[in-house]
Design an enzyme around this catalytic site. Sequence first.
Site, short mmCIF file in Angstrom:
data_model
loop_
_atom_site.label_atom_id
_atom_site.label_comp_id
_atom_site.label_asym_id
_atom_site.label_seq_id
_atom_site.Cartn_x
_atom_site.Cartn_y
_atom_site.Cartn_z
NE ARG A 42 -3.04 0.41 3.28
CZ ARG A 42 -2.43 0.84 4.40
NH1 ARG A 42 -1.85 2.03 4.43
NH2 ARG A 42 -2.41 0.09 5.48
CE1 TYR A 94 -15.74 13.26 -15.77
CE2 TYR A 94 -15.34 13.07 -13.43
CZ TYR A 94 -15.73 12.51 -14.62
OH TYR A 94 -16.11 11.19 -14.65
CE LYS A 190 -12.18 9.30 -18.42
NZ LYS A 190 -12.39 10.57 -17.76
C1 LIG Z 1 -12.85 11.01 -16.51
C2 LIG Z 1 -12.39 12.31 -15.96
C3 LIG Z 1 -12.16 12.47 -14.58
C4 LIG Z 1 -12.42 11.37 -13.57
O1 LIG Z 1 -11.61 10.26 -13.78
P1 LIG Z 1 -12.04 8.72 -13.47
O2 LIG Z 1 -10.84 7.97 -13.89
O3 LIG Z 1 -13.29 8.45 -14.26
O4 LIG Z 1 -12.32 8.63 -12.01
C5 LIG Z 1 -11.70 13.71 -14.15
N1 LIG Z 1 -11.51 14.74 -15.01
C6 LIG Z 1 -11.72 14.62 -16.32
C7 LIG Z 1 -11.49 15.78 -17.21
C8 LIG Z 1 -12.19 13.41 -16.85
O5 LIG Z 1 -12.42 13.30 -18.16
#
Ligand SMILES: *Cc1c(COP(=O)(O)O)cnc(C)c1O
Length: 366
Positions: A42, A94, A190
């Site tokens: 961890r 977001y 992403k």
């Molecule tokens: C998807 C996203 C997040 C959150 O991320 P997760 O991996 O879904 O928890 C935060 N900011 C932006 C701009 C995003 O596209």
Amino acid sequence: MKLETIAIHAGTKITDSHKPAVQPITLATTFEHHEESLIYARAANPNRNALENVLAKLEHGEVAAAFSSGNAAGMSVFQALSPGDHIIAPDDMYHGLRNQLTGIFQGILTVDFVDMTQSENVSKAIKKETALIWIETPSNPLLKISNIKEICEIAQRNSIKVVCDNTFATPVFQNPLLLGADIVMHSTTKYLGGHSDIMGGALIGKSDDMFWEKIRNVQISGGAIPSPFDCYMLTRSIKTLPYRMKGHAEHAGIIATFLQNHADVEKVYYPGLKDHQGHATATSQMSGFGGMLSFLVKGGAEKADLVISKLKYFTNATSLGGVESLIERRAASEGPDTKTPQNLIRVSVGLEHLDDLLEDLDQALK
Ligand SMILES: *Cc1c(COP(=O)(O)O)cnc(C)c1O
């Protein structure tokens, strides 16, 4: 080292005597005590160390912390603040992080949401309790552009920390730490993951200061850490990030112009277009405009849903940043209290052949 070289080599620090060419996955949760040993998974793991090393180098930071999701990364920043602290955040932040501030942190932190495309709105919102300015540029889903350097100068004059959500731009096209930000945040789910098969998040710090110490403590004690396998996958994906981003941006630029000239499209939001409201600022702080765009379809929500249903290569799904093209009517994902126009379609432009993508959009819009 240049970007492409960092992406390939900074995620490898092999200690195995067999000298494998890539970092092996270490599943162990505990490590035999000796002077330099990691102690418990961890707190640190070889794959997470490798991932954090490449992330820090890509964003020109001194330190990085990897998390199990982008939301966990964002939440760790808020958890590192003190009760009563005030945050200034973008009015189109977001939605998942916005919901944390208005929900989980209600009564603990206070927040003002402002239109950050005008930096003076940030100045006006500063109070004596303001501890953090949160920037997200380009924003989701309107691709609004905030001036990172200007906002960071305002913050520095008032001793306020700046965190920049750099998920849409990626370190390939924008480096907020070089423009004055203290911390960069990524949803590595992403573009950094890039194949729609890993959840993850990251924070990268300009320096290992007291605020960073608190964040590291939230990471280790809070425990929202990614698994060794996810760290391995992400380190592997990052190796191709610079080349994937070049492809995403090239395709998105051409598709944005195609849509802008299409009779059934009302408006296109892409920072690379000359008539985009943030084009000049985007040009000054980004070396490419990314792979995300949104557009308004003539004919309302029903027409937008119809167009999406006719597409062959664009999957109707939320999320973004994978090699495959994704599309969605964004308001439907954001829920009933969204301010996003009902006929707005958000596109994550993928790496399929451009001719196939253009042909598909054309037949669906007809
Ligand atoms: C998807 C996203 C997040 C959150 O991320 P997760 O991996 O879904 O928890 C935060 N900011 C932006 C701009 C995003 O596209």
